[in-house]
Write a protein that holds these residues in place. Structure first.
Motif, PDB file in Angstrom:
ATOM      1  N   VAL A 306       0.857  -1.181   0.000  1.00  0.00           N
ATOM      2  CA  VAL A 306       0.000   0.000   0.000  1.00  0.00           C
ATOM      3  C   VAL A 306       0.895   1.233   0.000  1.00  0.00           C
ATOM      4  O   VAL A 306       1.843   1.320   0.778  1.00  0.00           O
ATOM      5  N   GLN A 313      -2.300  11.575   4.835  1.00  0.00           N
ATOM      6  CA  GLN A 313      -1.988  11.313   6.238  1.00  0.00           C
ATOM      7  C   GLN A 313      -2.025  12.601   7.046  1.00  0.00           C
ATOM      8  O   GLN A 313      -2.628  12.669   8.114  1.00  0.00           O
ATOM      9  N   TYR A 320      -3.431   4.442   8.833  1.00  0.00           N
ATOM     10  CA  TYR A 320      -3.314   3.110   8.244  1.00  0.00           C
ATOM     11  C   TYR A 320      -2.921   2.141   9.353  1.00  0.00           C
ATOM     12  O   TYR A 320      -1.817   2.212   9.873  1.00  0.00           O
ATOM     13  N   TRP A 324      -4.591  -8.297  13.078  1.00  0.00           N
ATOM     14  CA  TRP A 324      -4.278  -9.715  13.008  1.00  0.00           C
ATOM     15  C   TRP A 324      -5.030 -10.390  14.132  1.00  0.00           C
ATOM     16  O   TRP A 324      -4.752 -10.141  15.309  1.00  0.00           O
ATOM     17  N   ARG A 327      -3.065 -12.096  17.053  1.00  0.00           N
ATOM     18  CA  ARG A 327      -2.519 -11.198  18.081  1.00  0.00           C
ATOM     19  C   ARG A 327      -3.641 -10.758  19.021  1.00  0.00           C
ATOM     20  O   ARG A 327      -3.496 -10.750  20.240  1.00  0.00           O
TER      21      ARG A 327
ATOM     22  N   ASP B 291       7.078  -4.281  17.846  1.00  0.00           N
ATOM     23  CA  ASP B 291       5.661  -4.536  17.563  1.00  0.00           C
ATOM     24  C   ASP B 291       4.818  -3.424  18.198  1.00  0.00           C
ATOM     25  O   ASP B 291       5.187  -2.866  19.229  1.00  0.00           O
ATOM     26  N   ASN B 292       3.679  -3.147  17.594  1.00  0.00           N
ATOM     27  CA  ASN B 292       2.717  -2.163  18.112  1.00  0.00           C
ATOM     28  C   ASN B 292       3.229  -0.719  18.087  1.00  0.00           C
ATOM     29  O   ASN B 292       2.722   0.126  18.823  1.00  0.00           O
ATOM     30  N   THR B 297       3.636  10.703  10.458  1.00  0.00           N
ATOM     31  CA  THR B 297       4.114  11.518   9.341  1.00  0.00           C
ATOM     32  C   THR B 297       3.594  12.936   9.467  1.00  0.00           C
ATOM     33  O   THR B 297       2.393  13.150   9.636  1.00  0.00           O
ATOM     34  N   THR B 307       5.718   3.705   1.403  1.00  0.00           N
ATOM     35  CA  THR B 307       5.165   2.413   1.022  1.00  0.00           C
ATOM     36  C   THR B 307       5.104   1.513   2.255  1.00  0.00           C
ATOM     37  O   THR B 307       6.074   1.403   2.994  1.00  0.00           O
ATOM     38  N   VAL B 308       3.949   0.923   2.446  1.00  0.00           N
ATOM     39  CA  VAL B 308       3.708   0.161   3.663  1.00  0.00           C
ATOM     40  C   VAL B 308       3.661  -1.328   3.353  1.00  0.00           C
ATOM     41  O   VAL B 308       2.747  -1.783   2.674  1.00  0.00           O
ATOM     42  N   ALA B 310       2.524  -4.929   3.900  1.00  0.00           N
ATOM     43  CA  ALA B 310       1.357  -5.440   4.635  1.00  0.00           C
ATOM     44  C   ALA B 310       1.783  -6.233   5.872  1.00  0.00           C
ATOM     45  O   ALA B 310       1.135  -6.154   6.915  1.00  0.00           O
ATOM     46  N   GLN B 313       2.210  -4.195   8.879  1.00  0.00           N
ATOM     47  CA  GLN B 313       0.943  -3.708   9.429  1.00  0.00           C
ATOM     48  C   GLN B 313       0.220  -4.813  10.182  1.00  0.00           C
ATOM     49  O   GLN B 313      -0.234  -4.632  11.305  1.00  0.00           O
ATOM     50  N   ILE B 314       0.121  -5.974   9.533  1.00  0.00           N
ATOM     51  CA  ILE B 314      -0.698  -7.046  10.097  1.00  0.00           C
ATOM     52  C   ILE B 314       0.021  -7.737  11.257  1.00  0.00           C
ATOM     53  O   ILE B 314      -0.522  -7.847  12.352  1.00  0.00           O
ATOM     54  N   PHE B 315       1.246  -8.182  11.007  1.00  0.00           N
ATOM     55  CA  PHE B 315       1.888  -9.062  11.985  1.00  0.00           C
ATOM     56  C   PHE B 315       2.658  -8.301  13.059  1.00  0.00           C
ATOM     57  O   PHE B 315       2.816  -8.774  14.170  1.00  0.00           O
ATOM     58  N   LYS B 316       3.166  -7.099  12.719  1.00  0.00           N
ATOM     59  CA  LYS B 316       3.861  -6.303  13.743  1.00  0.00           C
ATOM     60  C   LYS B 316       2.959  -5.205  14.293  1.00  0.00           C
ATOM     61  O   LYS B 316       3.341  -4.485  15.210  1.00  0.00           O
ATOM     62  N   ASN B 317       1.797  -5.056  13.711  1.00  0.00           N
ATOM     63  CA  ASN B 317       0.835  -4.049  14.175  1.00  0.00           C
ATOM     64  C   ASN B 317       1.431  -2.637  14.198  1.00  0.00           C
ATOM     65  O   ASN B 317       1.241  -1.875  15.146  1.00  0.00           O
ATOM     66  N   ILE B 318       2.183  -2.318  13.138  1.00  0.00           N
ATOM     67  CA  ILE B 318       2.730  -0.969  12.997  1.00  0.00           C
ATOM     68  C   ILE B 318       1.636  -0.084  12.383  1.00  0.00           C
ATOM     69  O   ILE B 318       1.088  -0.418  11.343  1.00  0.00           O
ATOM     70  N   SER B 319       1.338   1.012  13.048  1.00  0.00           N
ATOM     71  CA  SER B 319       0.341   1.951  12.523  1.00  0.00           C
ATOM     72  C   SER B 319       1.030   3.152  11.892  1.00  0.00           C
ATOM     73  O   SER B 319       2.060   3.609  12.372  1.00  0.00           O
ATOM     74  N   TYR B 320       0.432   3.633  10.810  1.00  0.00           N
ATOM     75  CA  TYR B 320       0.946   4.818  10.122  1.00  0.00           C
ATOM     76  C   TYR B 320      -0.074   5.934  10.294  1.00  0.00           C
ATOM     77  O   TYR B 320      -1.174   5.862   9.757  1.00  0.00           O
ATOM     78  N   ASP B 321       0.300   6.945  11.053  1.00  0.00           N
ATOM     79  CA  ASP B 321      -0.597   8.056  11.326  1.00  0.00           C
ATOM     80  C   ASP B 321      -0.023   9.354  10.763  1.00  0.00           C
ATOM     81  O   ASP B 321       1.164   9.439  10.470  1.00  0.00           O
TER      82      ASP B 321
END
Lengths: 394, 394
Positions: A306, A313, A320, A324, A327, B291-292, B297, B307-308, B310, B313-321
């Motif tokens: 993505v 943003q 974004y 999971w 988790r 994680d988390n 930005t 570029t994110v 996936a 985002q899903i497995f490490k739960n990194i959020s982009y704000d």
């Protein structure tokens, strides 16, 4: 998670050779109440067809805090395949407790089982109870298992439920449920948008949203066969979808106007997007979102990342996030139990329909190659349904 | 926001011609207490050098709930330029209240002014008070303005402060402050990572973090001149930076090990990233996050999108704000006031150093072309300092 499987060890190769070439026609209880069991297991990561083997061993009588489970239904989720391939972040438990000489893992993460015997110090669970797994990594592709109850969540009311319904509630419906509830406070009448809308999660989201009064914009893949596309649109509308569009329509410049018209001239805002596809489609979705919206990614079917425009943003405050369910389940076992019970109540009341499934019968005499073929088959694209092992009364 | 500027209208072109060719050497109060004022104004979007004009008009005596302001210091922020170019989402107010025949806007969004007179029904503000703007869009590039107090925040204690310090606190220090406080609950000893670390926000983040006991990993652009790079690294370390690396070093494969070593073998986690650059550098930063974590930005200096992956985002739960101080200020005026007061206290106590600034004197007789040149100059790359109009005692 700790497994405490009391086993009567048999060598790995001997039963494999026997089980896959000369299937035993009837399971037998050995002396002293030992259970004969079969597992779809692997000792090394790789393609399911190359590394999975049907492995037999026996389980000692349940004693102390142990319960013995008989599995009823265990789905074959795409994540299970990735786990076997070694590319999934949640690793299975490799151990020698299932009677294999090398550390061996059992495939499958989701499923429902019946307790067939319980040790003397087991509390809160009894023979006949249906249970699901508290966390992923249990290994659900097996006829029987033995464990402590800390790894299980009891289904308080199994009446009116089929094993298939109970065995497929933990992953897809829970994912849809939590994504609709935990990111944006939606009220009745509010909109959300999702891609991959005909997936298990997508169908669950459509139905839950309908029940809660949310309105959904749903994006599906464009089919080369226009009538197949129309049939899928109608199928999702029958589930409760308000609007269904193809990815092609969503990437077209008319998309904004279509959405504007649908949302009362743009006066009704869309503040949540669910994404399991990735790529440029997400940018199209992002463009129709209101300020302060959230895009929740739970899959990447297109395998394309993505791309996030900084302006969205910073100036529109679009976040974004990822989701999971594994988790979430690990961190919130009590909430998971409540979510599962809620969905199962809806199922019982006829308000929540199953995703189409391909039932794969796993009888005592079913050959390993048939079971492995069903697993490997899940790799081949995104089928309308997905495979679920449904166990015979072994 | 509503402006209520009582003006004695003069035509736009006449004063422009006069002011830029034959500057009036001394401002004079006209009869009945009218203030003569000058503004850097524009009627159409475009390059500052093409559209900005120094425009003179007069302001009637403050009456009822109006206050008259004399500006003391107003910075030239990159966002101000984008606003004039018409590419900034926060639009200026075009009106004919500054005595122009066509709807005209005044440049600048940040600044500090002194109240020089107040109408009879004004409460809580008085002559001599210093004020900053409650929200962006006020138009701060002018010698005087008249408004109601709802558009202003009073600086409760101006002692020990220079106009430059008070006039530059709303944007950069507030941005750094809120990003460190509002996304991840950092405790003493916790790490964060940021790029563009020598920017105004970056320097503020380094200093605030140091005061609060957070530890910072700072990324700056690699300079062709190695000694300039080293000097910048040292400058930021003097401000309190724990680690300073170039973007080249952060994109190198050794980066993970450098970070691992810095964070006690990876046992100390990094859970917040601040991004004003974009592009692949953000992926390098994301890879060293726990994680988390959250990536916030607030700019896109490289003009490359983020570029994110996936999986992150899903497995490490990194959020982009995203974070935009204008939006935050609009939504949280009381919090803004508290944040500003807190930073100004730190400034007064000598605990918070100004970003290097280029002071641009704006005297009554300063020519329009000089002021416009200073604005246009801000477009030329990222200077070590930034321009600030500092007004003479006009």
């Amino acid at each position: 998670m700790s497994f405490r499987l009391s086993t009567c060890s048999t060598s790995l190769r001997a039963p494999l050779a026997r089980l896959t070439t000369t299937p035993v026609t009837r399971r037998h209880l050995s002396a002293y109440g030992y259970e004969q069991t079969k597992t779809l297991a692997f000792t090394n990561y790789g393609e399911p067809k190359d590394v999975l083997r049907l492995h037999g061993h026996s389980i000692s009588p349940a004693h102390k805090d142990l319960v013995t489970l008989r599995f009823l239904a265990s789905p074959i989720n795409p994540a299970d395949i990735n786990q076997i391939q070694g590319v999934y972040p949640s690793k299975p438990t490799f151990s020698t407790t299932i009677g294999a000489p090398e550390p061996t893992a059992v495939g499958g993460n989701e499923g429902v089982a019946e307790i067939i015997s319980a040790g003397g110090s087991v509390k809160g669970f009894q023979r006949g109870d249906w249970v699901i797994m508290r966390s992923p990594g249990f290994g659900t592709w097996r006829t029987h298992a033995q464990t402590t109850t800390e790894n299980l969540l009891k289904i308080e009311d199994k009446s009116g439920l089929t094993p298939l319904q109970a065995g497929t509630v933990s992953v897809n419906p829970c994912t849809a449920y939590r994504m609709l509830k935990d990111f944006v406070p939606l009220k009745e009448g509010d909109w959300f948008i999702q891609n991959g809308a005909n997936s298990g999660v997508g169908r669950a989201a459509i139905q839950l949203a309908k029940l809660w009064g949310y309105r959904s914009i749903n994006i599906i893949r464009d089919r080369s066969d226009a009538s197949a596309t129309e049939a899928m649109k109608q199928e999702l509308k029958n589930l409760g979808a308000d609007i269904v569009l193809t990815d092609k329509e969503a990437m077209d410049k008319s998309f904004r106007n279509v959405i504007k018209e649908a949302t009362n001239g743009g006066r009704e805002q869309i503040s949540l997007a669910l994404n399991c596809v990735g790529g440029k489609l997400v940018n199209s979705m992002a463009k129709v979102l209101a300020d302060n919206s959230r895009i929740v990614t739970y899959g990447a079917m297109s395998r394309e990342p993505v791309t996030v425009p900084a302006g969205l943003q910073i100036f529109k405050n679009i976040s974004y996030d990822g989701f999971w369910v594994s988790r979430w389940s690990d961190a919130n076992p009590e909430e998971k139990k409540k979510t599962v019970e809620h969905v199962l109540n809806l199922v019982r009341e006829g308000k929540f329909k199953d995703t189409p499934f391909d039932e794969v019968k796993w009888e005592w005499e079913t050959k390993g190659e048939e079971l492995i073929k069903a697993v490997q088959g899940t790799l081949e694209g995104f089928r309308s349904g997905k495979g679920v092992f449904v166990f015979g009364k072994t």
